[in-house]
Design a protein around this motif. Structure first.
Motif, PDB file in Angstrom:
ATOM      1  N   VAL A 161      10.594   2.718 -17.415  1.00 27.27           N
ATOM      2  CA  VAL A 161      10.106   1.862 -16.327  1.00 27.27           C
ATOM      3  C   VAL A 161       9.364   0.657 -16.915  1.00 27.27           C
ATOM      4  O   VAL A 161       9.552  -0.480 -16.464  1.00 27.27           O
ATOM      5  CB  VAL A 161       9.179   2.633 -15.364  1.00 27.27           C
ATOM      6  CG1 VAL A 161       8.720   1.727 -14.227  1.00 27.27           C
ATOM      7  CG2 VAL A 161       9.888   3.858 -14.816  1.00 27.27           C
ATOM      8  N   GLY A 203       9.256   3.775  -9.674  1.00 27.36           N
ATOM      9  CA  GLY A 203       9.537   4.400 -10.967  1.00 27.36           C
ATOM     10  C   GLY A 203       8.287   5.034 -11.548  1.00 27.36           C
ATOM     11  O   GLY A 203       8.313   6.177 -12.029  1.00 27.36           O
ATOM     12  N   TYR A 207      14.119   7.252  -8.631  1.00 24.03           N
ATOM     13  CA  TYR A 207      13.782   6.768  -9.973  1.00 24.03           C
ATOM     14  C   TYR A 207      14.926   5.935 -10.547  1.00 24.03           C
ATOM     15  O   TYR A 207      14.725   4.837 -11.061  1.00 24.03           O
ATOM     16  CB  TYR A 207      13.476   7.970 -10.870  1.00 24.03           C
ATOM     17  CG  TYR A 207      13.176   7.613 -12.312  1.00 24.03           C
ATOM     18  CD1 TYR A 207      11.920   7.134 -12.688  1.00 24.03           C
ATOM     19  CD2 TYR A 207      14.148   7.768 -13.303  1.00 24.03           C
ATOM     20  CE1 TYR A 207      11.640   6.821 -14.008  1.00 24.03           C
ATOM     21  CE2 TYR A 207      13.880   7.452 -14.624  1.00 24.03           C
ATOM     22  CZ  TYR A 207      12.614   6.971 -14.976  1.00 24.03           C
ATOM     23  OH  TYR A 207      12.358   6.656 -16.282  1.00 24.03           O
TER      24      TYR A 207
END
Lengths: 251, 315
Positions: free
Chosen positions: A141, A209, A223
């Motif tokens: 992320v 995320g 996600y």
């Protein structure tokens, strides 16, 4: 040493030698964490089973990382152009690509240090964050968030000729985005239309995320969608950045 | 006038080496301001070429067009047969450019800055060290670029233009803001570069410097080349008077005025100043009246030519 490595090294040294900026880059998100921590300490968000800290920690961290990447590259690019450094680079065979990416490693490093510090403080009993088993998933992320906001920062840098312009434009972008994307207040508390608008904003996906990685909110699909969306933003912003790039303020 | 200039351009190129730079009918305007108007000239390989002119004459615009930083509205430029615009990575390593506004990487030391520039050209740290030594900055290698003195900034900017050993070097007012000693040191460096076979194109306000260093100069006024040639040629061609300085107690103004061939007589700083375009004849007449002891002769310099040309054009 390649042109890319040389510019990265120059960016890195310029960054770490600017101690005031280094300090506040790390202190700024912590300040928000402490403020919100004090306001919402121990309170649960209605009907969700999560505490405020579970929303605020990944949210504020996302904002901090995005903010640093956006401002950092926009300032560097603007000042490199103002100081005629871009002109100097323009006269060497170095590629635009190496110029635009030279801050990527620096920004990524900043974001990792920011995250470690931030999570470290959030884990203190006073704030009460409990790290989820997914926490390592925060690394991809970070990479994607830095990429997207770096590209956005290049666009801001391309359009700004003064530090004041960078600050004004970047703040107009990032502050409303942070509120609408749920960085400071849980999206679950906000009207439905804000939630809908947030889906058009890159910071929303950094939040999603981070939330999944740090406290397991949402599922794997959320996600992966977040990572994919940030990839798309990187490409779109990157293409605009390349098109609007200017070597000099003069024509 | 322009026909004469073009002829002399052709002469210079035919007589000298192959041209390194050809500027052909280049014009550039910004709104109503015609910064450069139809400039044509060739610069030979290994030539030391000066571009002179008052502020706002279009020197910097012209040089930036040649460097490829600006796109001309009309005309074309070629360097070693290649066009500098749009950005040409094949040509860039062969050019070294020092800009008026010294550009240095933020918060780096002089050495780190040069190493960065060297790396952008694919050169190693040894190249940076060599450039540092050539401009005499070894002692300040570890000083931050923001902390070096004015003269050192200038030399660092020149080192940035030399670090990759280019064939043609562009210098924009390299000796501005230098003290007289630093200026002479730089002359030495520039002469060494010329001796090493580099082509040097530079702009300056220092006419004595242009006279001392340049093979040829172009005087630019209001975006046009008004004069082109070696400093010697320009001084001769201008036909400016020679000035004879005679101590006031040796000759009177009336006596001086009476000499045939005298253009004007003034008194300046304890001397009677006699201007004449026929200096040899006037000098003989002065010798009869006052003797030649202590008589000083001042021939016209490039500065006089320059002032004559820029003065007329601006009226």
């Amino acid at each position: 040493m390649s042109a890319y490595a040389a510019l990265t090294r120059a960016s890195f040294k310029a960054s770490v030698r600017d101690t005031a900026t280094v300090f506040f880059t790390f202190a700024f998100p912590l300040l928000f964490l402490i403020t919100f921590g004090l306001i919402f300490q121990g309170r649960e968000v209605d009907d969700t089973g999560y505490q405020y800290i579970d929303y605020i920690a990944p949210g504020v961290l996302s904002w901090g990382v995005a903010n640093a990447a956006l401002f950092g590259v926009a300032f560097s690019l603007m000042s490199w152009r103002n100081d005629d450094l871009l002109r100097l680079i323009r006269l060497t065979p170095a590629s635009i690509w190496s110029v635009l990416n030279s801050r990527a490693v620096v920004s990524l490093l900043v974001s990792v240090v920011q995250s470690v510090l931030f999570i470290g403080v959030a884990l203190l009993p006073f704030f009460g964050l409990k790290l989820h088993a997914n926490w390592l998933l925060s690394l991809p992320v970070l990479v994607m968030a830095v990429s997207a906001f770096l590209a956005l920062g290049v666009i801001v840098g391309n359009f700004s000729n003064t530090p004041e312009a960078v600050a004004a434009i970047a703040n107009c972008i990032i502050v409303p985005m942070a509120f609408i994307s749920g960085s400071f207040f849980p999206l679950d508390m906000m009207p439905g239309w804000i939630e809908a608008v947030s889906r058009a904003l890159p910071l929303r996906y950094v939040n999603d995320g981070m939330s999944f990685a740090l406290n397991g909110r949402g599922d794997l699909t959320d996600y992966l969608v977040a990572l994919g969306a940030l990839g798309v933003y990187t490409l779109v912003f990157g293409a605009i950045a390349l098109r609007t790039f200017r070597w000099s303020n003069k024509s | 006038m322009s026909e004469v200039e073009e002829l002399s351009v052709v002469d210079a190129v035919d007589a000298g080496s192959t041209p390194a730079i050809v500027i052909d009918g280049v014009s550039k305007s910004y709104g109503d301001v015609h910064a450069v108007q139809g400039v044509s000239l060739s610069i030979g390989q290994g030539e030391f070429f000066g571009i002179l002119g008052p502020n706002g004459a279009g020197k910097t615009t012209l040089i930036e067009i040649v460097e490829g930083l600006r796109d001309p509205d009309a005309g074309r430029v070629s360097i070693f047969g290649l066009s500098p615009h749009p950005r040409n990575p094949a040509l860039l390593p062969r050019m070294g450019v020092q800009t008026q506004k010294s550009a240095f990487f933020t918060r780096l030391t002089a050495r780190e800055h040069l190493e960065t520039v060297a790396a952008l050209y694919g050169k190693d740290a040894a190249a940076a060290q060599r450039a540092l030594t050539v401009v005499g900055l070894d002692g300040s290698a570890n000083v931050r670029v923001t902390d070096v003195s004015g003269g050192q900034r200038q030399r660092l900017a020149i080192a940035s233009a030399l670090v990759h050993d280019p064939e043609v070097i562009f210098l924009d007012e390299p000796t501005a803001a230098l003290d007289p000693q630093a200026r002479r040191d730089l002359w030495k460096l520039l002469r060494e570069l010329k001796a090493a076979g580099k082509t040097i194109v530079y702009t300056t306000h220092h006419l004595d410097e242009a006279e001392a260093l340049c093979d040829r100069v172009a005087i630019v006024v209001a975006g046009k080349v008004v004069s082109l040639g070696s400093p010697h040629q320009l001084v001769n061609a201008a036909g400016l008077p020679t000035r004879l300085l005679v101590a006031v107690d040796r000759i009177t103004v009336e006596q001086a005025r009476a000499i045939h061939g005298v253009d004007s007589v003034t008194v300046e700083g304890g001397s009677v100043v006699i201007s004449s375009r026929n200096a040899a004849k006037v000098l003989a007449a002065v010798a009869e009246v006052a003797g030649l002891d202590g008589v000083q002769t001042r021939t016209a310099t490039l500065e006089d030519v320059y002032l004559e040309l820029t003065g007329t054009e601006q009226q």
